[in-house]
Write an enzyme that holds these catalytic residues in place. Structure first.
Site, PDB file in Angstrom:
ATOM      1  N   ALA A  72       0.908  -1.117  -0.080  1.00 14.99           N
ATOM      2  CA  ALA A  72      -0.050   0.109   0.002  1.00 14.99           C
ATOM      3  C   ALA A  72       0.702   1.279  -0.079  1.00 14.99           C
ATOM      4  O   ALA A  72       1.908   1.099   0.520  1.00 14.99           O
ATOM      5  CB  ALA A  72      -0.990   0.080   1.290  1.00 14.99           C
ATOM      6  N   GLY A 115       0.460  -4.751   1.297  1.00 18.25           N
ATOM      7  CA  GLY A 115      -0.629  -4.852   0.515  1.00 18.25           C
ATOM      8  C   GLY A 115      -0.416  -5.519  -0.917  1.00 18.25           C
ATOM      9  O   GLY A 115      -1.356  -6.190  -1.479  1.00 18.25           O
ATOM     10  N   GLU A 118      -0.653  -9.029  -0.224  1.00 22.46           N
ATOM     11  CA  GLU A 118      -2.211  -9.202  -0.041  1.00 22.46           C
ATOM     12  C   GLU A 118      -2.994  -9.351  -1.395  1.00 22.46           C
ATOM     13  O   GLU A 118      -4.029 -10.281  -1.272  1.00 22.46           O
ATOM     14  CB  GLU A 118      -2.848  -8.146   1.104  1.00 22.46           C
ATOM     15  N   GLU A 138       4.868  -4.776   7.314  1.00 19.16           N
ATOM     16  CA  GLU A 138       3.901  -3.649   8.069  1.00 19.16           C
ATOM     17  C   GLU A 138       4.645  -3.339   9.584  1.00 19.16           C
ATOM     18  O   GLU A 138       4.583  -2.256   9.935  1.00 19.16           O
ATOM     19  CB  GLU A 138       2.551  -4.180   7.951  1.00 19.16           C
TER      20      GLU A 138
HETATM   21  C1  HXC Z   1       5.081   4.412  -1.288  1.00 19.64           C
HETATM   22  C2  HXC Z   1       7.072   3.421  -1.859  1.00 19.64           C
HETATM   23  C3  HXC Z   1       6.558   2.179  -1.155  1.00 19.64           C
HETATM   24  C4  HXC Z   1       5.410   2.178  -0.769  1.00 19.64           C
HETATM   25  C5  HXC Z   1       8.524   2.063  -2.194  1.00 19.64           C
HETATM   26  N1  HXC Z   1       8.343   3.373  -2.616  1.00 19.64           N
HETATM   27  N2  HXC Z   1       7.541   1.283  -1.603  1.00 19.64           N
HETATM   28  N3  HXC Z   1       6.059   4.542  -1.822  1.00 19.64           N
HETATM   29  N4  HXC Z   1       4.717   3.328  -0.526  1.00 19.64           N
HETATM   30  N5  HXC Z   1       5.153   1.205  -0.168  1.00 19.64           N
HETATM   31  C6  HXC Z   1       9.034   4.352  -3.198  1.00 19.64           C
HETATM   32  C7  HXC Z   1      10.140   4.939  -2.427  1.00 19.64           C
HETATM   33  O1  HXC Z   1       9.796   5.758  -1.423  1.00 19.64           O
HETATM   34  C8  HXC Z   1      10.941   5.534  -3.435  1.00 19.64           C
HETATM   35  O2  HXC Z   1      10.570   6.453  -3.848  1.00 19.64           O
HETATM   36  C9  HXC Z   1      10.766   4.383  -4.557  1.00 19.64           C
HETATM   37  O3  HXC Z   1       9.739   3.669  -4.300  1.00 19.64           O
HETATM   38  C10 HXC Z   1      12.095   3.537  -4.815  1.00 19.64           C
HETATM   39  O4  HXC Z   1      11.873   2.634  -3.547  1.00 19.64           O
HETATM   40  P1  HXC Z   1      13.455   2.517  -2.854  1.00 19.64           P
HETATM   41  O5  HXC Z   1      13.093   2.078  -1.506  1.00 19.64           O
HETATM   42  O6  HXC Z   1      14.264   3.514  -3.129  1.00 19.64           O
HETATM   43  O7  HXC Z   1      13.788   0.929  -3.680  1.00 19.64           O
HETATM   44  P2  HXC Z   1      14.826   0.028  -2.819  1.00 19.64           P
HETATM   45  O8  HXC Z   1      15.821   0.672  -2.209  1.00 19.64           O
HETATM   46  O9  HXC Z   1      15.399  -0.944  -4.005  1.00 19.64           O
HETATM   47  O10 HXC Z   1      13.702  -0.661  -2.048  1.00 19.64           O
HETATM   48  C11 HXC Z   1      12.773  -1.383  -2.478  1.00 19.64           C
HETATM   49  C12 HXC Z   1      11.904  -1.887  -1.363  1.00 19.64           C
HETATM   50  C13 HXC Z   1      11.476  -0.628  -0.502  1.00 19.64           C
HETATM   51  C14 HXC Z   1      12.456  -3.096  -0.597  1.00 19.64           C
HETATM   52  C15 HXC Z   1      10.501  -2.358  -1.987  1.00 19.64           C
HETATM   53  O11 HXC Z   1      11.005   0.441  -1.160  1.00 19.64           O
HETATM   54  C16 HXC Z   1      10.648  -0.966   0.652  1.00 19.64           C
HETATM   55  O12 HXC Z   1      10.869  -1.370   1.634  1.00 19.64           O
HETATM   56  N6  HXC Z   1       9.288  -0.424   0.636  1.00 19.64           N
HETATM   57  C17 HXC Z   1       8.570  -0.312   1.542  1.00 19.64           C
HETATM   58  C18 HXC Z   1       7.836  -1.852   1.561  1.00 19.64           C
HETATM   59  C19 HXC Z   1       6.474  -1.735   2.685  1.00 19.64           C
HETATM   60  O13 HXC Z   1       6.847  -1.346   3.875  1.00 19.64           O
HETATM   61  N7  HXC Z   1       5.640  -2.185   2.422  1.00 19.64           N
HETATM   62  C20 HXC Z   1       4.285  -2.206   3.322  1.00 19.64           C
HETATM   63  C21 HXC Z   1       3.562  -0.876   3.078  1.00 19.64           C
HETATM   64  S1  HXC Z   1       2.161  -0.968   4.024  1.00 19.64           S
HETATM   65  P3  HXC Z   1      11.456   7.943  -3.791  1.00 19.64           P
HETATM   66  O14 HXC Z   1      10.441   9.131  -4.287  1.00 19.64           O
HETATM   67  O15 HXC Z   1      12.122   7.834  -2.717  1.00 19.64           O
HETATM   68  O16 HXC Z   1      12.164   7.567  -5.263  1.00 19.64           O
HETATM   69  C22 HXC Z   1       1.141  -1.833   3.677  1.00 19.64           C
HETATM   70  C23 HXC Z   1      -0.311  -2.004   4.286  1.00 19.64           C
HETATM   71  C24 HXC Z   1      -1.113  -2.627   3.759  1.00 19.64           C
HETATM   72  O17 HXC Z   1       1.088  -2.400   2.455  1.00 19.64           O
HETATM   73  C25 HXC Z   1      -2.514  -2.122   4.196  1.00 19.64           C
HETATM   74  C26 HXC Z   1      -3.765  -3.122   3.575  1.00 19.64           C
HETATM   75  C27 HXC Z   1      -3.871  -2.866   2.117  1.00 19.64           C
END
Ligand code: HXC
Length: 264
Positions: A72, A115, A118, A138
């Site tokens: 998400a 998400g 999911e 998360e």
């Molecule tokens: C918004 C995101 C994002 C996310 C990545 N980006 N994941 N933006 N929401 N979930 C963005 C980063 O901010 C970044 O933007 C760009 O994508 C590239 O990501 P990087 O982190 O620079 O890439 P990398 O180093 O290769 O790492 C990839 C990654 C990491 C391991 C996937 O981005 C990461 O850990 N993302 C978060 C994963 C996460 O926590 N997901 C759960 C979300 S909560 P900029 O602008 O800086 O270039 C969730 C709740 C679900 O899903 C609820 C119900 C549906």
């Protein structure tokens, strides 16, 4: 029969039709295919349109080779209050996937997190590339899965592993996901999408009503206690938006620094 392929452009997804298979590609490469409300709205609208289209029998949802979806959109949720989260239709999109009648196959490569994982779990089958990585990170943001992850992951891989995945950000490689029953098959990165489309074409070539009822029947096996679990998960997910740790976790992510947990 000659291959019939057409494509349509949307803002956040690319939609193609290949004979009887509909293909939806998540297309937010700059955000690792993070799922925000407009993306989920487009995805659901197209899935419903496919359900009504007698020319289609099965759908494939895919992302890029690098990321199916990183979850998400954290930037959309970071400052939301519990009231805003409850009012937002955002989590409903994941629930609504339950009502899609035709089978949906996720073709997953690279990151499949939060998400995004999911979304894949809500599909009927998963074909993974060798580079696919599945996880529910998360907990790193001070929250828990809110799109069915706690319920579907536990059903897919069992309680012991689901606990590690949800509580301690355990990530699964494609081979582990295959071994634990999360995915149907694993293919090289240059052929996983073709494999998924072939599987979808096989299914799309079968008796359409039987396929739809077969899907409904198999899903019923998991439905009996699922709804109550999903409701509880939603309540707890939303409640976490009243904690300081959720604000800290999401702000720290956006500011690219380690979170400082307070436990409140
Ligand atoms: C918004 C995101 C994002 C996310 C990545 N980006 N994941 N933006 N929401 N979930 C963005 C980063 O901010 C970044 O933007 C760009 O994508 C590239 O990501 P990087 O982190 O620079 O890439 P990398 O180093 O290769 O790492 C990839 C990654 C990491 C391991 C996937 O981005 C990461 O850990 N993302 C978060 C994963 C996460 O926590 N997901 C759960 C979300 S909560 P900029 O602008 O800086 O270039 C969730 C709740 C679900 O899903 C609820 C119900 C549906």
């Amino acid at each position: 029969m000659a291959d019939q392929t057409t494509s349509e452009a949307y803002e956040n997804i690319i939609v193609r039709r290949q004979n009887r298979v509909g293909i939806i590609q998540l297309n937010r490469p700059a955000a690792m295919n993070a799922l925000n409300s407009p993306t989920m709205a487009e995805l659901l609208a197209v899935l419903r349109q496919f359900d009504r289209d007698d020319g289609l029998g099965c759908t494939v949802i895919t992302g890029s080779d690098r990321a199916f979806s990183a979850g998400a959109d954290i930037k959309q949720m970071a400052q939301a209050s519990v009231v805003e989260m409850m009012a937002m239709p955002f989590l409903d999109y994941w629930d609504q996937l339950l009502h899609i009648r035709k089978p949906v196959i996720a073709a997953v490569s690279g990151w499949c997190l939060g998400g995004g994982c999911e979304l894949a779990l809500a599909c009927d089958m998963i074909v993974a590339s060798e580079t696919a990585r599945f996880g529910q990170p998360e907990i790193n943001l001070g929250i828990i899965p809110g799109g069915g992850g706690t319920q579907r992951m536990a059903r897919a891989v069992g309680k012991a592993l689901a606990m590690e995945i949800v509580l301690n950000d355990r990530r699964l490689t494609a081979d582990e996901a295959l071994r634990y029953g999360l995915v149907n098959r694993v293919a090289p990165v240059d052929s996983y999408l073709a494999e998924a489309i072939k599987l979808a074409a096989d299914i799309a070539g079968r008796a359409p009503v039987a396929v739809q009822l077969g899907k409904e029947a198999v899903n019923q096996a998991f439905e009996l206690l699922l709804t109550a679990g999903l409701r509880d998960e939603r309540r707890l997910f939303n409640a976490l938006f009243s904690t300081e740790d959720q604000k800290e976790g999401m702000t720290a992510f956006v500011e690219k620094r380690a979170a400082n947990w307070q436990g409140k």
